[in-house]
Scaffold this active site. Structure first.
Site, PDB file in Angstrom:
ATOM      1  CG  ASP A 277      -1.792   1.171   1.248  1.00 21.67           C
ATOM      2  OD1 ASP A 277      -2.416   1.561   0.083  1.00 21.67           O
ATOM      3  OD2 ASP A 277      -1.905   1.777   2.313  1.00 21.67           O
ATOM      4  CB  SER A 278       0.184   4.647  -0.725  1.00 21.30           C
ATOM      5  OG  SER A 278      -1.049   4.718  -0.136  1.00 21.30           O
TER       6      SER A 278
ATOM      7  CE1 TYR B 135       3.033   6.056  -3.173  1.00 14.88           C
ATOM      8  CE2 TYR B 135       2.121   4.276  -4.293  1.00 14.88           C
ATOM      9  CZ  TYR B 135       3.017   4.917  -3.799  1.00 14.88           C
ATOM     10  OH  TYR B 135       4.154   3.843  -3.375  1.00 14.88           O
ATOM     11  N   GLY B 136      -2.860   9.165  -4.062  1.00 15.93           N
ATOM     12  CA  GLY B 136      -4.116   9.684  -4.609  1.00 15.93           C
ATOM     13  C   GLY B 136      -4.012  10.808  -5.341  1.00 15.93           C
TER      14      GLY B 136
ATOM     15  CG  ASN C 131      -9.206   0.672  -3.691  1.00 16.38           C
ATOM     16  OD1 ASN C 131      -9.909   0.389  -4.026  1.00 16.38           O
ATOM     17  ND2 ASN C 131      -8.749   0.782  -2.292  1.00 16.38           N
TER      18      ASN C 131
ATOM     19  CD  GLU D 100      -2.188   8.233   6.850  1.00 15.47           C
ATOM     20  OE1 GLU D 100      -0.873   8.461   7.486  1.00 15.47           O
ATOM     21  OE2 GLU D 100      -2.099   7.436   5.853  1.00 15.47           O
TER      22      GLU D 100
ATOM     23  CB  CYS E 140      -9.693   5.173  -0.509  1.00 13.18           C
ATOM     24  SG  CYS E 140      -8.312   5.643   0.513  1.00 13.18           S
ATOM     25  CB  THR E 141      -6.919   0.268   1.925  1.00 10.68           C
ATOM     26  OG1 THR E 141      -5.507   1.316   1.270  1.00 10.68           O
ATOM     27  CG2 THR E 141      -7.112  -0.670   0.720  1.00 10.68           C
ATOM     28  CG  HIS E 142      -6.613   5.687   4.323  1.00 10.91           C
ATOM     29  ND1 HIS E 142      -5.465   5.163   3.405  1.00 10.91           N
ATOM     30  CD2 HIS E 142      -5.506   6.264   5.464  1.00 10.91           C
ATOM     31  CE1 HIS E 142      -4.424   5.305   3.765  1.00 10.91           C
ATOM     32  NE2 HIS E 142      -4.187   6.139   4.801  1.00 10.91           N
TER      33      HIS E 142
END
Ligand code: DGL
Length: 250
Positions: free
Chosen positions: A7-8, A39-40, A71, A150, A180-182
């Site tokens: 992941d980023s 990265y988004g 993603n 975050e 988005c994995t967050h």
């Protein structure tokens, strides 16, 4: 099997959580590019370059497969990454589209796709969902959710105001793709905002479903070996990992 998860940053830990809950792997190597997140907001070529560098990093580990738990990278870089990889690579976008198809019987379901600016601009989810017959799609780039998560803000006023700002022109959906994995970390807040009945498509659960349809997992691994790597401050990543992944399989 030995899997690499990329992941980023820290968001991919939500995918690791799903892998652990299903006890699929004997060994998990996680790599978060914390030095270069997010990265988004980056362009396609940069995202591809970072994806390729992650494949090179994983070449040190003799993996059986790599999961791109981001993603944004899944939307742009999978085919390039597959070209240079020595093991198969699976991405969360394809898995999320299939999970949506499996869990929503009605093709007229109103689906809201959330993601980073890059993921939404790629139209990867939109095009994939259209291909399998869904046509009531709304999309929204919700990048501010990333720094909120975050900061460990999963509820409360700031998040609610952000919802109001992003969702003012959004009609109430039947399902939301947490693209988005967050975003799984704010699932509860999203359900409180829209409705508890809303279906949420989670990248981690989607990739588990997808892998279970591709492979026969004969054994369960309750306590897999895990290693966490980061391009910056790996200690901070390990601290968050132990917090987020606490109490799984106990
Ligand atoms: N984890 C990334 C994703 O799933 C979002 C964070 C970023 O912008 O790097 O798209």
């Amino acid at each position: 099997m030995k899997v690499g998860v990329f992941d980023s940053g820290i968001g991919g830990l939500t995918v690791v959580k799903s892998l652990l809950e299903h006890q699929l792997f004997e060994e998990i190597i996680y790599y978060g590019d914390t030095a270069r997140v997010p990265y988004g907001i980056k362009d396609k070529n940069t995202i591809i370059r970072y994806g390729l560098e992650a494949v090179e990093f994983f070449k040190n580990f003799e993996l059986d497969l790599i999961i791109v738990a981001c993603n944004t990278v899944s939307a742009y870089a999978l085919s390039e990454m597959r070209e240079i990889s020595t093991c198969p690579i699976y991405g969360v976008v394809e898995a999320g589209i299939l999970a949506c198809g499996n869990s929503l019987g009605d093709k007229n379901s109103n689906i809201l796709i959330l993601g980073t600016k890059a993921t939404i601009n790629s139209k990867a989810y939109e095009n994939g969902l259209k291909e399998i017959g869904f046509n009531k799609l709304q999309t929204k780039a919700t990048g501010l959710f990333v720094p909120l998560v975050e900061e460990e803000i999963y509820s409360g006023n700031i998040l609610e105001e952000t919802f109001k700002y992003y969702f003012k022109n959004i009609s109430k959906p039947h399902a939301i793709i947490l693209g988005c994995t967050h975003f799984p970390l704010i699932s509860k807040a999203l359900q409180n905002y829209f409705t508890k009945e809303i279906k949420l498509i989670h990248s981690g659960d989607a990739i588990v479903q997808y892998l279970e349809s591709e492979f026969t997992f004969t054994k369960k691994y309750k306590n897999p070996e895990m290693k966490f790597f980061a391009s910056e401050n790996p200690e901070a990543l390990r601290t968050i990992a132990s917090k987020w992944l606490k109490n799984i399989n106990q």
